[in-house]
Design a protein around this motif. Structure first.
Motif, short mmCIF file in Angstrom:
data_model
loop_
_atom_site.label_atom_id
_atom_site.label_comp_id
_atom_site.label_asym_id
_atom_site.label_seq_id
_atom_site.Cartn_x
_atom_site.Cartn_y
_atom_site.Cartn_z
N ARG A 144 47.87 45.93 51.71
CA ARG A 144 48.34 44.68 51.13
C ARG A 144 47.11 43.53 51.09
NH1 ARG A 144 52.07 44.30 54.64
NH2 ARG A 144 53.79 45.05 53.14
N MET A 145 46.40 43.36 51.91
CA MET A 145 45.11 42.57 52.06
C MET A 145 44.31 43.05 51.02
SD MET A 145 44.73 42.08 56.21
CE MET A 145 43.49 40.81 56.02
N VAL A 146 44.06 44.13 50.59
CA VAL A 146 43.01 44.57 49.64
C VAL A 146 43.45 44.05 48.13
CG1 VAL A 146 42.12 46.66 48.41
CG2 VAL A 146 42.12 46.68 50.84
N GLY A 147 45.00 44.26 47.83
CA GLY A 147 45.31 43.84 46.92
C GLY A 147 45.11 42.27 46.69
N ILE A 148 45.58 41.59 47.64
CA ILE A 148 45.39 39.87 47.76
C ILE A 148 43.80 39.60 47.43
CG2 ILE A 148 45.78 38.04 49.11
CD1 ILE A 148 48.22 39.38 50.52
N ARG A 149 42.97 40.52 48.00
CA ARG A 149 41.70 39.92 47.76
C ARG A 149 41.20 40.30 46.42
NH1 ARG A 149 42.92 37.64 52.11
NH2 ARG A 149 41.61 37.57 53.87
N LYS A 150 41.91 41.30 45.88
CA LYS A 150 41.25 41.69 44.76
C LYS A 150 41.60 40.85 43.32
CE LYS A 150 41.24 46.00 43.79
NZ LYS A 150 41.83 47.58 43.58
N ALA A 151 42.83 40.14 43.46
CA ALA A 151 43.29 39.41 42.46
C ALA A 151 42.36 38.32 42.01
CB ALA A 151 44.62 39.05 42.71
N PRO A 152 42.02 37.44 43.16
CA PRO A 152 41.16 36.25 42.88
C PRO A 152 39.54 36.82 42.27
CG PRO A 152 41.86 36.07 45.19
CD PRO A 152 42.38 37.45 44.74
N ILE A 153 39.24 38.09 42.50
CA ILE A 153 37.82 38.26 41.85
C ILE A 153 38.29 38.40 40.18
CG2 ILE A 153 36.35 40.23 41.63
CD1 ILE A 153 36.78 40.72 44.64
N LEU A 154 39.25 39.32 40.03
CA LEU A 154 39.50 39.41 38.66
C LEU A 154 40.02 38.34 38.04
CD1 LEU A 154 41.98 42.75 39.01
CD2 LEU A 154 39.52 42.44 38.41
N HIS A 180 38.68 35.06 38.63
CA HIS A 180 37.55 34.33 38.70
C HIS A 180 36.81 35.04 37.49
CE1 HIS A 180 34.39 31.69 39.94
NE2 HIS A 180 33.64 32.65 40.01
N PHE A 181 36.69 36.24 37.35
CA PHE A 181 35.69 36.76 36.48
C PHE A 181 36.31 36.57 35.08
CE2 PHE A 181 34.73 40.75 33.69
CZ PHE A 181 33.26 40.44 33.81
N PHE A 207 29.21 29.34 40.19
CA PHE A 207 30.19 30.47 39.85
C PHE A 207 29.62 31.73 40.59
CE2 PHE A 207 32.02 27.03 37.25
CZ PHE A 207 33.37 27.57 36.96
N LEU A 208 28.25 31.96 40.33
CA LEU A 208 27.70 33.36 40.56
C LEU A 208 28.10 33.41 42.57
CD1 LEU A 208 26.25 35.86 40.44
CD2 LEU A 208 24.20 34.64 40.85
N MET A 209 27.81 32.29 42.99
CA MET A 209 28.10 32.25 44.61
C MET A 209 29.67 32.33 44.85
SD MET A 209 25.01 32.31 45.92
CE MET A 209 25.92 32.09 47.81
N LYS A 210 30.46 31.77 44.04
CA LYS A 210 31.83 31.98 44.29
C LYS A 210 32.45 33.30 44.26
CE LYS A 210 36.33 30.13 43.22
NZ LYS A 210 37.16 28.99 42.41
N ILE A 211 31.97 34.00 43.06
CA ILE A 211 32.56 35.39 42.84
C ILE A 211 31.91 36.40 43.88
CG2 ILE A 211 30.68 36.09 41.30
CD1 ILE A 211 33.08 37.54 39.80
#
Length: 335
Positions: free
Chosen positions: A58-68, A70-71, A90-94
């Motif tokens: 569940r945490m993997v799914g939650i952490r993956k969504a902000p990456i997509l 932000h990208f 923006f580079l440091m954030k991603i």
């Protein structure tokens, strides 16, 4: 798409495993008792593993969504990011988002390896004990050819039993995706919550004519002016204490601009509004006005005080706007 594949693999491996256990039990019934003990231990391992693995998935799914997200935002606003020299931010954030995701993903894979090591050790031990039983039995109790057949099938026992437990845990982990879909479906839709805001921003009639406009990715089928109105609708929903409007109605006709400005003043009466605009009606009712020319501040005062001085830059802008509006109305009457 992955869940049906996992279920099919689980069913296939389970059928093979049961067939091997039945075959080996026919050769030596003592093997069946051994498998009952292994089954109980495997169920305990699975229950111990799945409680942690489920939360990690569940945490993997939650952490993956902000990456997509932000990208996608970075790709869409690449020109603006370069314009303000914000590439590093923006580079440091991603990178930080990827670090957060990798940290959780590492623990997720570590739990998988934890289960794999114990399951492999367990079933290697079982196969060793099965061989000991087959070798220890006298020839009168077991046919050597059947014993060799059982040992041959037992070579796949380790892989099959690990595959069954592995797929069983994976199917339960993959159901987290279904859980997240159900969570998103329970969120009230844009149509049901925001029709009143759309009406205030002069978008309700447009949406009623074509409901598909709300489903367009990135607003591709909206005009520039309509996109600005959607942004204003979003602002009215968020109820911010400080609101910055930078040419928020630049691509909207004057009549609509007047209505929108009335809506903004009414809905944002409790917050501080900073407006950047070239149209006089947009800022004429503001508490304070700052006039800029070539990057320098010419005047900064209330509109009423600036209008009292006929030589002020703001007074000249208002007079120029009034003259152009009068000429525009005159030509429109003639036509």
């Amino acid at each position: 798409m992955d869940i049906p594949y996992r279920l099919a693999g689980l069913a296939f491996a389970l059928i093979q495993l049961i067939s091997i256990i039945v075959l080996m039990s026919q050769v030596a019934w003592q093997v069946f008792l051994l498998f009952l003990g292994v089954l109980g231990l495997s169920i305990w391992y699975q229950a111990y593993y799945i409680t942690t693995a489920r939360e990690l998935a569940r945490m993997v799914g939650i952490r993956k969504a902000p990456i997509l997200h932000h990208f996608s935002e970075s790709i869409t606003g690449a020109a603006t990011i370069r314009c303000f020299n914000q590439e590093n931010r923006f580079l440091m954030k991603i990178m930080n988002l990827i670090d957060d995701y990798s940290r959780v993903a590492f623990h997720n894979y570590a739990t998988m390896e934890w289960l794999s090591v114990r399951i492999n050790f367990l079933f290697n031990l079982v196969f060793f004990l099965v061989l000991v039983i087959l070798v220890s039995l006298p020839r009168s109790a077991i046919n050597p050819s059947l014993a060799g057949l059982a040992a041959t099938y037992g070579l796949n026992l380790n892989v099959l039993q690990a595959w069954v437990i592995w797929n069983l845990c994976n199917v339960e982990n993959k159901m987290i995706s279904v859980e997240r879909i159900l969570q998103f479906t329970n969120i009230p839709t844009f149509r049901s919550r925001n029709l009143g805001v759309l009406n205030q921003c002069r978008l309700a009639e447009i949406v009623r004519q074509d409901q598909r406009l709300l489903d367009a990715p990135d607003g591709e089928n909206w005009s520039v002016g309509q996109r600005q109105l959607v942004c204003l609708a979003r602002v009215l929903l968020k109820k911010r204490r400080i609101l910055v409007l930078d040419e928020a109605t630049a691509s909207i006709d004057t009549a609509t601009d007047v209505v929108i400005q009335e809506t903004i003043r009414r809905e944002t009466s409790g917050c501080t509004v900073i407006t950047v605009a070239h149209r006089i009606p947009t800022v004429i009712d503001n508490d304070l006005v700052r006039v800029l020319d070539e990057g320098k501040v010419l005047e900064y005062d209330s509109p009423a005080r600036l209008l009292e001085d006929s030589s002020s830059a703001f007074s000249k802008l208002v007079a120029e706007y009034s003259r152009r509006s009068s000429m525009s109305n005159y030509f429109r009457d003639l036509s």
